[in-house]
Design a protein around this motif. Structure first.
Motif, PDB file in Angstrom:
ATOM      1  N   PHE A  20       0.822  -1.211   0.000  1.00 39.05           N
ATOM      2  CA  PHE A  20       0.000   0.000   0.000  1.00 39.05           C
ATOM      3  C   PHE A  20       0.856   1.262   0.000  1.00 39.05           C
ATOM      4  O   PHE A  20       0.395   2.332  -0.396  1.00 39.05           O
ATOM      5  N   VAL A  21       2.116   1.152   0.431  1.00 39.94           N
ATOM      6  CA  VAL A  21       3.057   2.267   0.286  1.00 39.94           C
ATOM      7  C   VAL A  21       3.860   2.031  -0.987  1.00 39.94           C
ATOM      8  O   VAL A  21       4.559   1.023  -1.120  1.00 39.94           O
ATOM      9  N   GLU A  22       3.750   2.937  -1.933  1.00 38.13           N
ATOM     10  CA  GLU A  22       4.469   2.840  -3.199  1.00 38.13           C
ATOM     11  C   GLU A  22       5.845   3.482  -3.070  1.00 38.13           C
ATOM     12  O   GLU A  22       5.983   4.555  -2.473  1.00 38.13           O
ATOM     13  N   VAL A  23       6.842   2.842  -3.643  1.00 38.21           N
ATOM     14  CA  VAL A  23       8.175   3.441  -3.753  1.00 38.21           C
ATOM     15  C   VAL A  23       8.301   3.954  -5.177  1.00 38.21           C
ATOM     16  O   VAL A  23       8.474   3.183  -6.123  1.00 38.21           O
ATOM     17  N   LEU A  24       8.198   5.249  -5.350  1.00 39.84           N
ATOM     18  CA  LEU A  24       8.252   5.861  -6.673  1.00 39.84           C
ATOM     19  C   LEU A  24       9.686   6.058  -7.148  1.00 39.84           C
ATOM     20  O   LEU A  24       9.952   6.082  -8.351  1.00 39.84           O
ATOM     21  N   SER A  25      10.593   6.213  -6.203  1.00 40.30           N
ATOM     22  CA  SER A  25      12.026   6.345  -6.485  1.00 40.30           C
ATOM     23  C   SER A  25      12.745   6.197  -5.153  1.00 40.30           C
ATOM     24  O   SER A  25      12.096   6.118  -4.102  1.00 40.30           O
ATOM     25  N   PRO A  26      14.075   6.163  -5.124  1.00 39.94           N
ATOM     26  CA  PRO A  26      14.779   6.065  -3.847  1.00 39.94           C
ATOM     27  C   PRO A  26      14.524   7.243  -2.905  1.00 39.94           C
ATOM     28  O   PRO A  26      14.858   7.174  -1.722  1.00 39.94           O
ATOM     29  N   LEU A  36      12.424   7.895   8.528  1.00 40.36           N
ATOM     30  CA  LEU A  36      12.612   8.809   7.403  1.00 40.36           C
ATOM     31  C   LEU A  36      12.142  10.196   7.800  1.00 40.36           C
ATOM     32  O   LEU A  36      11.125  10.346   8.482  1.00 40.36           O
ATOM     33  N   SER A  37      12.860  11.207   7.367  1.00 37.55           N
ATOM     34  CA  SER A  37      12.435  12.591   7.565  1.00 37.55           C
ATOM     35  C   SER A  37      12.406  13.275   6.208  1.00 37.55           C
ATOM     36  O   SER A  37      13.275  13.040   5.365  1.00 37.55           O
ATOM     37  N   GLY A  38      11.378  14.100   5.995  1.00 32.39           N
ATOM     38  CA  GLY A  38      11.272  14.785   4.715  1.00 32.39           C
ATOM     39  C   GLY A  38      10.071  15.704   4.679  1.00 32.39           C
ATOM     40  O   GLY A  38       9.663  16.248   5.708  1.00 32.39           O
ATOM     41  N   ARG A  39       9.491  15.839   3.490  1.00 33.03           N
ATOM     42  CA  ARG A  39       8.336  16.724   3.304  1.00 33.03           C
ATOM     43  C   ARG A  39       7.261  15.989   2.513  1.00 33.03           C
ATOM     44  O   ARG A  39       7.577  15.177   1.635  1.00 33.03           O
ATOM     45  N   ALA A  40       6.014  16.296   2.827  1.00 31.77           N
ATOM     46  CA  ALA A  40       4.900  15.577   2.212  1.00 31.77           C
ATOM     47  C   ALA A  40       3.827  16.552   1.763  1.00 31.77           C
ATOM     48  O   ALA A  40       3.707  17.667   2.278  1.00 31.77           O
ATOM     49  N   ARG A  41       3.047  16.119   0.809  1.00 39.22           N
ATOM     50  CA  ARG A  41       1.896  16.907   0.340  1.00 39.22           C
ATOM     51  C   ARG A  41       0.783  15.941  -0.047  1.00 39.22           C
ATOM     52  O   ARG A  41       1.033  14.782  -0.388  1.00 39.22           O
ATOM     53  N   THR A  42      -0.427  16.436  -0.005  1.00 40.27           N
ATOM     54  CA  THR A  42      -1.597  15.622  -0.317  1.00 40.27           C
ATOM     55  C   THR A  42      -2.109  15.963  -1.710  1.00 40.27           C
ATOM     56  O   THR A  42      -2.241  17.139  -2.060  1.00 40.27           O
ATOM     57  N   GLU A  43      -2.385  14.930  -2.489  1.00 45.93           N
ATOM     58  CA  GLU A  43      -2.994  15.094  -3.811  1.00 45.93           C
ATOM     59  C   GLU A  43      -4.459  14.693  -3.711  1.00 45.93           C
ATOM     60  O   GLU A  43      -4.774  13.588  -3.260  1.00 45.93           O
ATOM     61  N   PHE A  44      -5.337  15.583  -4.103  1.00 45.77           N
ATOM     62  CA  PHE A  44      -6.771  15.313  -4.086  1.00 45.77           C
ATOM     63  C   PHE A  44      -7.209  14.961  -5.500  1.00 45.77           C
ATOM     64  O   PHE A  44      -7.038  15.756  -6.436  1.00 45.77           O
ATOM     65  N   GLY A  71     -13.437  11.920  -7.560  1.00 48.21           N
ATOM     66  CA  GLY A  71     -14.245  11.002  -6.770  1.00 48.21           C
ATOM     67  C   GLY A  71     -13.903  10.966  -5.305  1.00 48.21           C
ATOM     68  O   GLY A  71     -14.240   9.998  -4.600  1.00 48.21           O
ATOM     69  N   GLY A  72     -13.209  11.976  -4.807  1.00 49.96           N
ATOM     70  CA  GLY A  72     -12.877  12.028  -3.391  1.00 49.96           C
ATOM     71  C   GLY A  72     -11.616  11.268  -3.009  1.00 49.96           C
ATOM     72  O   GLY A  72     -11.310  11.166  -1.810  1.00 49.96           O
ATOM     73  N   SER A  73     -10.874  10.722  -3.975  1.00 51.41           N
ATOM     74  CA  SER A  73      -9.655   9.986  -3.650  1.00 51.41           C
ATOM     75  C   SER A  73      -8.568  10.956  -3.190  1.00 51.41           C
ATOM     76  O   SER A  73      -8.523  12.120  -3.589  1.00 51.41           O
ATOM     77  N   ARG A  74      -7.681  10.455  -2.346  1.00 47.79           N
ATOM     78  CA  ARG A  74      -6.587  11.256  -1.819  1.00 47.79           C
ATOM     79  C   ARG A  74      -5.332  10.398  -1.738  1.00 47.79           C
ATOM     80  O   ARG A  74      -5.395   9.212  -1.425  1.00 47.79           O
ATOM     81  N   ARG A  75      -4.200  11.020  -2.017  1.00 47.60           N
ATOM     82  CA  ARG A  75      -2.924  10.324  -1.914  1.00 47.60           C
ATOM     83  C   ARG A  75      -1.888  11.287  -1.350  1.00 47.60           C
ATOM     84  O   ARG A  75      -1.881  12.470  -1.677  1.00 47.60           O
ATOM     85  N   THR A  76      -1.032  10.765  -0.469  1.00 50.97           N
ATOM     86  CA  THR A  76       0.047  11.564   0.092  1.00 50.97           C
ATOM     87  C   THR A  76       1.356  11.178  -0.584  1.00 50.97           C
ATOM     88  O   THR A  76       1.669   9.988  -0.706  1.00 50.97           O
ATOM     89  N   ARG A  77       2.108  12.180  -1.010  1.00 47.94           N
ATOM     90  CA  ARG A  77       3.438  11.970  -1.591  1.00 47.94           C
ATOM     91  C   ARG A  77       4.475  12.524  -0.625  1.00 47.94           C
ATOM     92  O   ARG A  77       4.326  13.641  -0.109  1.00 47.94           O
ATOM     93  N   PHE A  78       5.507  11.730  -0.400  1.00 51.87           N
ATOM     94  CA  PHE A  78       6.527  12.063   0.588  1.00 51.87           C
ATOM     95  C   PHE A  78       7.896  12.088  -0.079  1.00 51.87           C
ATOM     96  O   PHE A  78       8.275  11.142  -0.785  1.00 51.87           O
ATOM     97  N   ARG A  79       8.635  13.159   0.144  1.00 54.54           N
ATOM     98  CA  ARG A  79       9.981  13.310  -0.395  1.00 54.54           C
ATOM     99  C   ARG A  79      10.998  13.060   0.710  1.00 54.54           C
ATOM    100  O   ARG A  79      11.017  13.756   1.735  1.00 54.54           O
ATOM    101  N   VAL A  80      11.843  12.056   0.539  1.00 60.27           N
ATOM    102  CA  VAL A  80      12.830  11.671   1.541  1.00 60.27           C
ATOM    103  C   VAL A  80      13.981  12.676   1.552  1.00 60.27           C
ATOM    104  O   VAL A  80      14.530  13.023   0.506  1.00 60.27           O
ATOM    105  N   GLU A  81      14.344  13.120   2.760  1.00 61.25           N
ATOM    106  CA  GLU A  81      15.498  13.998   2.916  1.00 61.25           C
ATOM    107  C   GLU A  81      16.577  13.382   3.793  1.00 61.25           C
ATOM    108  O   GLU A  81      17.752  13.704   3.650  1.00 61.25           O
ATOM    109  N   SER A  82      16.178  12.500   4.713  1.00 63.04           N
ATOM    110  CA  SER A  82      17.144  11.875   5.608  1.00 63.04           C
ATOM    111  C   SER A  82      16.630  10.514   6.034  1.00 63.04           C
ATOM    112  O   SER A  82      15.421  10.333   6.230  1.00 63.04           O
TER     113      SER A  82
END
Length: 295
Positions: A200-206, A247-255, A258-269
């Motif tokens: 359920f957690v996707e790895v889009l890149s390292p 992991l520490s980084g920054r995240a944002r929510t994509e709306f 149909g009401g779907s939501r996804r959070t994208r997280f950028r790894v910094e450490s």
């Protein structure tokens, strides 16, 4: 603030169309620890704590000790004996008075959880938290596990980096549980749980992850915090080996439509650790809300 919610949280609730439901649920957020909450805390061998380190990076850390190491010492105060293990990113923050923290106690045996947000006080035995928000969440998306034994092997922090290795990416893809720490500056910190079937957690890149936002209790505290402040800390526990990936980084929510939501997280450490004394747990019985009961 409007009652239990700050402007970032209210904005997400309005966008999703759950303000009325959220206002009702928000009445369960208090500042006091009742007898049931105090008894629950006293039985827990784990506490997840989220906070910012001295550089302002958000982290979530896993504290482990025999039950009783977390206890209520007043109607709105908990005491924690000890602290995070050596090398943990929050070791200094949790030894600093005034640090804003979010904590979550989750019991895999009973699929119960409780959250407590407040401010750190330093004590001789470890630290205490003066509670500003105390509330329980439903067991939705929590996996049931049974304790097995204490990990005897471990060497502390084994790897630090700025991106996920191949093995760490596999660990994230295999995860059915992780914790997320967020903040809204003056409105404090929060630590929350996310659960799902492996994958359920996707790895889009390292350096980039994404996960869906499942229907929950309508509060949207995590997404509301991210609307106000994108900093986030993730904690992936390996229940069967005792290893921990932070992991520490920054995240944002994509709306989406149909009401779907996804959070994208950028790894910094990245911090990976294996400490002796971690409690090892059985393979999971998945939440019935996920449509599958065994691995």
């Amino acid at each position: 603030m409007s009652g239990a919610y700050h402007r970032g949280v209210l904005a997400v609730q309005e966008r999703v169309g759950v303000r009325e439901a959220a206002e009702h649920v928000g009445r369960s957020i208090g500042t006091g620890l009742g007898d049931a909450a105090a008894a629950f805390l006293g039985l827990q061998p784990h506490l997840v704590v989220g906070a910012a380190d001295g550089a302002g990076r958000m982290w979530a850390s896993l504290l482990t000790a025999p039950p009783g190491f977390v206890r209520a010492t007043g109607p709105d105060r908990i005491a924690v004996a000890g602290g995070p293990p050596a090398g943990d990113p929050l070791a200094e923050a949790l030894a600093t008075a005034g640090t804003r923290v979010g904590a979550i106690a989750l019991d895999p045996r009973t699929r119960r959880r409780m959250r407590l947000n407040g401010t750190v006080e330093v004590t001789r035995a470890g630290f205490a938290v003066e509670a500003e928000q105390v509330f329980a969440n439903c067991p939705k998306y929590l996996q049931r596990r049974q304790p097995l034994e204490l990990a005897r092997q471990g060497q502390g922090v084994v790897r630090r980096g700025r991106a996920l290795t191949g093995a760490q990416q596999r660990a994230v893809r295999d995860a059915d549980t992780f914790f997320v720490a967020t903040t809204a500056e003056a409105d404090g910190a929060d630590a929350s749980h996310r659960g799902g079937l492996p994958g359920f957690v996707e790895v889009l890149s390292p350096v980039e992850l994404a996960w869906p936002d499942y229907a929950g209790n309508a509060m949207f505290l995590t997404l509301g915090n991210l609307t106000a402040d994108p900093r986030a800390g993730l904690l992936f526990p390996d229940w069967e080996s005792g290893a921990v990936l932070q992991l520490s980084g920054r995240a944002r929510t994509e709306f989406g439509a149909g009401g779907s939501r996804r959070t994208r997280f950028r790894v910094e450490s990245v911090v990976e650790s294996v400490h002796p004394g971690r409690l090892l747990w059985s393979t999971p019985e998945y939440s019935p809300h996920l449509g599958r009961t065994t691995r």
